[in-house]
Design a protein around this motif. Sequence first.
Motif, short mmCIF file in Angstrom:
data_model
loop_
_atom_site.label_atom_id
_atom_site.label_comp_id
_atom_site.label_asym_id
_atom_site.label_seq_id
_atom_site.Cartn_x
_atom_site.Cartn_y
_atom_site.Cartn_z
N ARG A 20 0.83 -1.20 0.00
CA ARG A 20 0.00 0.00 0.00
C ARG A 20 0.87 1.25 0.00
N ASP A 21 1.88 1.26 0.84
CA ASP A 21 2.77 2.43 0.92
C ASP A 21 3.51 2.66 -0.40
N VAL A 22 3.94 1.58 -1.04
CA VAL A 22 4.65 1.69 -2.31
C VAL A 22 3.71 2.25 -3.38
N ILE A 23 2.49 1.70 -3.45
CA ILE A 23 1.52 2.17 -4.44
C ILE A 23 1.15 3.62 -4.17
N ASN A 35 -6.19 4.25 -6.80
CA ASN A 35 -7.01 3.42 -7.67
C ASN A 35 -6.53 3.51 -9.11
N ALA A 36 -6.29 4.73 -9.59
CA ALA A 36 -5.82 4.92 -10.97
C ALA A 36 -4.46 4.26 -11.17
N GLU A 37 -3.61 4.30 -10.16
CA GLU A 37 -2.29 3.67 -10.24
C GLU A 37 -2.43 2.15 -10.36
N ILE A 38 -3.32 1.57 -9.57
CA ILE A 38 -3.54 0.13 -9.61
C ILE A 38 -4.13 -0.28 -10.96
N VAL A 39 -5.10 0.49 -11.47
CA VAL A 39 -5.70 0.20 -12.77
C VAL A 39 -4.65 0.29 -13.87
#
Length: 59
Positions: A20-23, A35-39
């Motif tokens: 989570r911290d990295v994202i 969310n946009a980063e994960i997508v």
Amino acid sequence: MTQKRTMTDRYMLRLPDGWRDVIKEESRKAHRSMNAEIVAAIETAMRIKGVQLDAPAQK
């Protein structure tokens, strides 16, 4: 005039410890939400695998 929200699928995601911290940091650098980063990461991974994801029509 009111805005219509587009319907999106929701999915509860469990991340390994520390991810989570990295994202969060990567999304901050890219000036987008987590969310946009994960997508974006999923889209990239699917493209590498040769999978075509159909994006819903944008209005």
